[in-house]
Design a protein around this motif. Sequence first.
Motif, PDB file in Angstrom:
ATOM      1  N   CYS A   1       4.716   2.216  -0.631  1.00  0.00           N
ATOM      2  CA  CYS A   1       5.314   3.346  -1.351  1.00  0.00           C
ATOM      3  C   CYS A   1       4.412   4.584  -1.341  1.00  0.00           C
ATOM      4  CB  CYS A   1       5.601   2.942  -2.796  1.00  0.00           C
ATOM      5  SG  CYS A   1       4.115   2.486  -3.716  1.00  0.00           S
ATOM      6  N   GLY A   2       3.101   4.372  -1.198  1.00  0.00           N
ATOM      7  CA  GLY A   2       2.174   5.507  -1.135  1.00  0.00           C
ATOM      8  C   GLY A   2       1.741   6.061  -2.480  1.00  0.00           C
ATOM      9  N   MET A   3       2.155   5.411  -3.572  1.00  0.00           N
ATOM     10  CA  MET A   3       1.754   5.932  -4.896  1.00  0.00           C
ATOM     11  C   MET A   3       0.240   5.937  -5.057  1.00  0.00           C
ATOM     12  SD  MET A   3       4.647   4.322  -7.377  1.00  0.00           S
ATOM     13  CE  MET A   3       3.921   4.951  -8.869  1.00  0.00           C
ATOM     14  N   CYS A   4      -0.419   4.967  -4.423  1.00  0.00           N
ATOM     15  CA  CYS A   4      -1.881   4.858  -4.542  1.00  0.00           C
ATOM     16  C   CYS A   4      -2.598   6.088  -3.989  1.00  0.00           C
ATOM     17  CB  CYS A   4      -2.358   3.603  -3.821  1.00  0.00           C
ATOM     18  SG  CYS A   4      -1.660   3.438  -2.164  1.00  0.00           S
ATOM     19  N   ASN A   5      -2.002   6.761  -3.011  1.00  0.00           N
ATOM     20  CA  ASN A   5      -2.659   7.931  -2.424  1.00  0.00           C
ATOM     21  C   ASN A   5      -2.923   9.005  -3.477  1.00  0.00           C
ATOM     22  OD1 ASN A   5      -2.771   6.855   0.097  1.00  0.00           O
ATOM     23  ND2 ASN A   5      -1.156   8.115   0.997  1.00  0.00           N
ATOM     24  N   ALA A   6      -2.062   9.069  -4.482  1.00  0.00           N
ATOM     25  CA  ALA A   6      -2.152  10.141  -5.484  1.00  0.00           C
ATOM     26  C   ALA A   6      -3.451  10.080  -6.276  1.00  0.00           C
ATOM     27  CB  ALA A   6      -0.958  10.054  -6.435  1.00  0.00           C
ATOM     28  N   THR A   7      -4.047   8.897  -6.398  1.00  0.00           N
ATOM     29  CA  THR A   7      -5.273   8.798  -7.204  1.00  0.00           C
ATOM     30  C   THR A   7      -6.499   8.437  -6.365  1.00  0.00           C
ATOM     31  OG1 THR A   7      -4.750   6.498  -7.721  1.00  0.00           O
ATOM     32  CG2 THR A   7      -4.077   8.154  -9.354  1.00  0.00           C
TER      33      THR A   7
ATOM     34  N   TYR B   1      -8.672  10.550  -0.287  1.00  0.00           N
ATOM     35  CA  TYR B   1      -7.426  11.178   0.184  1.00  0.00           C
ATOM     36  C   TYR B   1      -7.323  12.591  -0.399  1.00  0.00           C
ATOM     37  CZ  TYR B   1      -2.514  12.048   1.120  1.00  0.00           C
ATOM     38  OH  TYR B   1      -1.341  12.610   1.560  1.00  0.00           O
ATOM     39  N   GLN B   2      -7.718  12.720  -1.670  1.00  0.00           N
ATOM     40  CA  GLN B   2      -7.663  14.042  -2.302  1.00  0.00           C
ATOM     41  C   GLN B   2      -8.610  15.023  -1.610  1.00  0.00           C
ATOM     42  OE1 GLN B   2      -8.299  13.887  -6.546  1.00  0.00           O
ATOM     43  NE2 GLN B   2      -6.424  12.751  -6.919  1.00  0.00           N
ATOM     44  N   LEU B   3      -9.775  14.561  -1.200  1.00  0.00           N
ATOM     45  CA  LEU B   3     -10.749  15.460  -0.565  1.00  0.00           C
ATOM     46  C   LEU B   3     -10.406  15.765   0.886  1.00  0.00           C
ATOM     47  CD1 LEU B   3     -14.261  14.188  -1.794  1.00  0.00           C
ATOM     48  CD2 LEU B   3     -13.006  16.194  -2.566  1.00  0.00           C
ATOM     49  N   LEU B   4      -9.917  14.761   1.617  1.00  0.00           N
ATOM     50  CA  LEU B   4      -9.759  14.909   3.069  1.00  0.00           C
ATOM     51  C   LEU B   4      -8.313  15.141   3.503  1.00  0.00           C
ATOM     52  CD1 LEU B   4     -12.274  12.053   3.941  1.00  0.00           C
ATOM     53  CD2 LEU B   4     -12.676  14.495   4.251  1.00  0.00           C
ATOM     54  N   GLY B   5      -7.359  14.740   2.670  1.00  0.00           N
ATOM     55  CA  GLY B   5      -5.944  14.997   2.971  1.00  0.00           C
ATOM     56  C   GLY B   5      -5.416  14.273   4.193  1.00  0.00           C
ATOM     57  N   ASP B   6      -6.111  13.248   4.641  1.00  0.00           N
ATOM     58  CA  ASP B   6      -5.690  12.497   5.827  1.00  0.00           C
ATOM     59  C   ASP B   6      -5.141  11.156   5.362  1.00  0.00           C
ATOM     60  OD1 ASP B   6      -5.583  10.844   8.085  1.00  0.00           O
ATOM     61  OD2 ASP B   6      -7.339  11.752   9.022  1.00  0.00           O
ATOM     62  N   GLU B   7      -3.933  10.812   5.817  1.00  0.00           N
ATOM     63  CA  GLU B   7      -3.317   9.538   5.422  1.00  0.00           C
ATOM     64  C   GLU B   7      -4.265   8.357   5.665  1.00  0.00           C
ATOM     65  OE1 GLU B   7      -0.398   8.723   4.000  1.00  0.00           O
ATOM     66  OE2 GLU B   7      -0.322   6.577   4.441  1.00  0.00           O
TER      67      GLU B   7
ATOM     68  N   ARG C   1      -3.144   3.563   1.491  1.00  0.00           N
ATOM     69  CA  ARG C   1      -2.030   3.080   2.316  1.00  0.00           C
ATOM     70  C   ARG C   1      -2.383   3.115   3.795  1.00  0.00           C
ATOM     71  NH1 ARG C   1       3.782   5.921   1.954  1.00  0.00           N
ATOM     72  NH2 ARG C   1       2.517   7.675   2.683  1.00  0.00           N
ATOM     73  N   GLY C   2      -3.026   4.206   4.224  1.00  0.00           N
ATOM     74  CA  GLY C   2      -3.424   4.312   5.626  1.00  0.00           C
ATOM     75  C   GLY C   2      -4.436   3.245   5.995  1.00  0.00           C
ATOM     76  N   ARG C   3      -5.369   2.992   5.088  1.00  0.00           N
ATOM     77  CA  ARG C   3      -6.390   1.960   5.370  1.00  0.00           C
ATOM     78  C   ARG C   3      -5.743   0.577   5.435  1.00  0.00           C
ATOM     79  NH1 ARG C   3      -9.974   5.283   1.409  1.00  0.00           N
ATOM     80  NH2 ARG C   3     -11.210   6.509   2.873  1.00  0.00           N
ATOM     81  N   ILE C   4      -4.762   0.358   4.587  1.00  0.00           N
ATOM     82  CA  ILE C   4      -4.056  -0.932   4.629  1.00  0.00           C
ATOM     83  C   ILE C   4      -3.379  -1.101   5.994  1.00  0.00           C
ATOM     84  CG2 ILE C   4      -2.030  -2.165   3.691  1.00  0.00           C
ATOM     85  CD1 ILE C   4      -2.899  -1.086   0.909  1.00  0.00           C
ATOM     86  N   TYR C   5      -2.774  -0.036   6.498  1.00  0.00           N
ATOM     87  CA  TYR C   5      -2.136  -0.109   7.828  1.00  0.00           C
ATOM     88  C   TYR C   5      -3.162  -0.361   8.919  1.00  0.00           C
ATOM     89  CZ  TYR C   5       2.667   1.024   6.600  1.00  0.00           C
ATOM     90  OH  TYR C   5       3.936   0.957   6.111  1.00  0.00           O
TER      91      TYR C   5
END
Length: 409
Positions: free
Chosen positions: A28-34, A38-44, A49-53
Amino acid sequence: MQTAIADSIRRTPQGTEADAILRTCVHCGMCNATCPTYQLLGDELDGPRGRIYLIKDMLEGGEISRRTQTHLDRCLTCRNCETTCPSGVRYGALLDIGRAMIEQRVKRPFFERLRRGLLCAVIPYRARFTLLLRTGQFLRPLLPPSLRRSVPLPQTAAPWPNTAHARRMLVLGGCVQPALAPNINAAAARVLDKLGIRLIAAEGAGCCGAASHHTSEVSAALDFARRNIDAWWPHIEAGCEAIAMTASGCGVHVKDYGHLLKDDLAYAARAKRVSALTKDMGEILASENLSRFKAGAKRGAKVAFQSPCSLQHGQKLNGVVEKILRELGYTLTAVPEAHLCCGSAGTYSVLQRGLSRQLLSNKLGALQSGNPDVIATANIGCLVHLQGGTTVPVRHWLEILDAASGGGG
Ligand code: SF4
Ligand code: SF4
């Protein structure tokens, strides 16, 4: 999430565990929000979620590259994403599996191997770290200001009480804390002594193994765990009621011994018992009568509490220490975005210096926004990291409590 883990991996305990964790993620990507990175670099790929993939792809037989390693290295292991995730994905355990796997397959550049090797050869060993720290402290006046700030001044410890009490608890001696801030465990001993509990530092116990674990030195980390279990076991059999943790980063790791050693037949049962007995000092004091500490508390003194990730996300003890301090009469200032990491994160402040400094600057801005008299924390790594960037005193909250009861803190 559907998975197709490669057969050779799925048949291993790590493969089975990773498969089960991956299947709980609904991407769902909700984890990216916190997620701080991700907040500093803006890269999925620098978010959970990106690391899980990336880990899923690796386990399914996809490409394992230096690029994947870089994105996993940038993770703080703060586990903020676990707090946010609505599906209960055990991201930290999955990351451990992914990192261990990539460490075996991708060779790091020479200087990176050297730096990581030096950290693993020094940090977990009290005598080596103490020697290095004392050398740094001796040379401190000669160092450039930016470096000087990261070498803490020497600290002495007030006396450790020796009163015999029927109630006894063990405390983790640790590796860097006795050299950097020996007064923290002594403060814990004095606070517990006033509550009729004797605190014992067992001979032979040392580093919890977290530093090695987070640099993927899995075998060394397990050896540290076994050594502590051996040192503690006679005291546990003799009736020690808990293993007190004064550093939340160590606490979260020791609480995981049962999981880490589950496949070691010689240690699994004892490791499970050790984990069950392990408690942060906040948990211990929350169930004791602390009224005697009220009289000496500086009522109204403004405290900004930095809740370490290992306390709030790793051990799910958000608000426990804050409640104790408030009930004793301290005024806790508001700390915006208190869920975000300060950038210390074990060896992260050395291995990912740029990101770590950005997080430190953001965290200090948040902590100082309420003009506190003191910043309190519950983890030695955060304490030293924060103090290196501010002139506001940074103390362990147990030292504040100790001072309130006439101790040496
Ligand atoms: S880890 Fe949790 S929050 Fe993140 S994508 Fe998966 S299910 Fe969603
Ligand atoms: S552990 Fe922290 S840095 Fe790593 S993915 Fe989760 S939130 Fe982001």
